[in-house]
Design an enzyme around this catalytic site. Structure first.
Site, PDB file in Angstrom:
ATOM      1  N   HIS A 120       0.716  -0.972  -0.032  1.00 31.63           N
ATOM      2  CA  HIS A 120      -0.294  -0.007  -0.276  1.00 31.63           C
ATOM      3  C   HIS A 120       1.417   1.477  -0.485  1.00 31.63           C
ATOM      4  O   HIS A 120       0.302   2.376  -0.066  1.00 31.63           O
ATOM      5  CB  HIS A 120      -1.000  -0.314   1.232  1.00 31.63           C
ATOM      6  CG  HIS A 120      -2.056  -1.376   1.356  1.00 31.63           C
ATOM      7  ND1 HIS A 120      -2.746  -1.407  -0.161  1.00 31.63           N
ATOM      8  CD2 HIS A 120      -2.882  -2.224   2.103  1.00 31.63           C
ATOM      9  CE1 HIS A 120      -3.638  -2.528   0.540  1.00 31.63           C
ATOM     10  NE2 HIS A 120      -3.274  -2.744   1.867  1.00 31.63           N
ATOM     11  N   ASP A 157      -3.007 -11.009  -1.156  1.00 30.25           N
ATOM     12  CA  ASP A 157      -3.658 -10.854  -0.031  1.00 30.25           C
ATOM     13  C   ASP A 157      -4.849 -10.272  -0.688  1.00 30.25           C
ATOM     14  O   ASP A 157      -5.005  -9.745  -1.859  1.00 30.25           O
ATOM     15  CB  ASP A 157      -2.472  -9.570   0.328  1.00 30.25           C
ATOM     16  CG  ASP A 157      -2.835  -8.538   1.668  1.00 30.25           C
ATOM     17  OD1 ASP A 157      -2.020  -9.376   2.244  1.00 30.25           O
ATOM     18  OD2 ASP A 157      -4.268  -8.216   1.736  1.00 30.25           O
ATOM     19  N   HIS A 159      -6.280  -7.467  -0.284  1.00 26.19           N
ATOM     20  CA  HIS A 159      -6.067  -6.441  -0.473  1.00 26.19           C
ATOM     21  C   HIS A 159      -5.704  -5.651  -1.612  1.00 26.19           C
ATOM     22  O   HIS A 159      -4.551  -6.001  -1.828  1.00 26.19           O
ATOM     23  CB  HIS A 159      -5.614  -5.380   0.793  1.00 26.19           C
ATOM     24  CG  HIS A 159      -6.938  -5.475   1.635  1.00 26.19           C
ATOM     25  ND1 HIS A 159      -5.822  -5.759   2.896  1.00 26.19           N
ATOM     26  CD2 HIS A 159      -7.808  -5.359   2.524  1.00 26.19           C
ATOM     27  CE1 HIS A 159      -6.114  -5.450   4.582  1.00 26.19           C
ATOM     28  NE2 HIS A 159      -7.786  -5.469   4.190  1.00 26.19           N
TER      29      HIS A 159
END
Length: 300
Positions: A120, A157, A159
């Site tokens: 991220h 993952d 996300h």
């Protein structure tokens, strides 16, 4: 021999209220040694990564703001953690853990980091418990040193790897592949080279069929000579942030599929751990431990 990056700093420096599920960084290596999957010889402790490697991906101004603890309150809030010198040093050490694991993978077929997967983090900011992007830094390092020419990022993952997708959106040498929860964080998705958004509660069979089809096709079409695998276990049905429906066995078969594909195609692979937020810490540790067990079985 399987080489795994780990440091006592991985498990510490989390402020009160952030310890769970970060305990996994301490419990996972203990479990792997206790059961005999790994010994002390398998682990290496990375030093802090040189700044030049970090700034090959991240803006120098952003790195200095991190090191000088001068992020704004809004910027700190987006990272999810109170900023501290210890936290920044931990992150920089994790970056080198993934880079070194990648170099071990070139010799041994696989290298692993009991941390990382910080997908991220963007060039100029951190988000979602990620300050710097170890996937991007590792890829850039391999490419700049001509240790790889085409890298496939397999991000499983729950996300989307939004930071990684943004960093490599105009880079033909890195192909970003993300299978992630359609309705999960981040609400605004970046565009990976291939995004596979998943509906809530998807089961093992449906998930694994999708992964098998896409992974086989990508390996044939792209012909990567290195793979980076983000093996987050927040795909579990027990995960309190995940929303998907995989069992522990399904998660294990996911890992088997990726690692077997790398091994059979002779593609070195670096595995970084990613997320996992099940209510029971034992569920998190067991799912992560399966990745390391399979690495030993498949490659050694």
């Amino acid at each position: 021999m399987l080489k795994v990056a780990w440091s006592t700093k991985y498990a510490h420096h989390f402020p009160e209220g952030h310890r769970f599920p970060m305990e996994k960084y301490e419990l996972l290596p203990e479990q792997l040694v206790y059961e005999g999957t790994l010994t002390s010889e398998n682990f290496f402790e990375p030093e802090l990564l040189e700044e030049s490697f970090i700034t090959s991906v991240h803006d120098p101004e952003y790195l200095q703001k991190l090191k000088q603890l001068t992020l704004s309150k809004a910027e700190i809030r987006k990272t999810g953690f109170p900023l501290s010198n210890e936290l920044v040093e931990r992150e920089i050490q994790i970056m080198n853990g993934s880079v070194m694991a990648a170099f071990y993978a070139l010799d041994d077929g696989i290298g692993m980091n009991i941390a990382g997967g910080t997908h991220h983090a963007f060039k100029d900011r951190g988000e979602g418990f990620c300050l710097l992007n170890d996937i991007a830094i590792t890829a850039k390092c391999l490419l700049s040193q001509q240790r790889a020419t085409k890298i496939l990022v397999v991000d499983l993952d729950v996300h989307q790897g939004n930071g990684t997708a943004s960093i490599f959106k105009n880079d033909l040498e890195v192909f970003t592949f993300s299978m992630h929860g359609k309705h999960n964080y981040p609400m605004h998705k970046e565009q990976s080279n291939l995004d596979v958004p998943l509906e809530d509660k998807i089961d093992d069979k449906s998930y694994l069929n999708l992964l098998d089809n896409h992974l086989k096709r990508l390996l044939d079409e792209i012909g990567p000579d290195f793979m980076i695998y983000q093996s987050g276990v927040d795909v579990l049905a027990t995960d309190k942030l995940g929303r998907l429906g995989l069992t522990t066995q399904g998660c294990k078969e996911r890992d088997r599929m990726v690692l077997s594909a790398a091994q059979s195609n002779k593609i070195p692979v670096m595995c970084c751990m990613g997320g996992g937020y099940s209510h029971k810490i034992g569920d998190i540790v067991e799912a992560h431990a399966n990745t390391f067990r399979l690495a030993q079985q498949i490659f050694f």
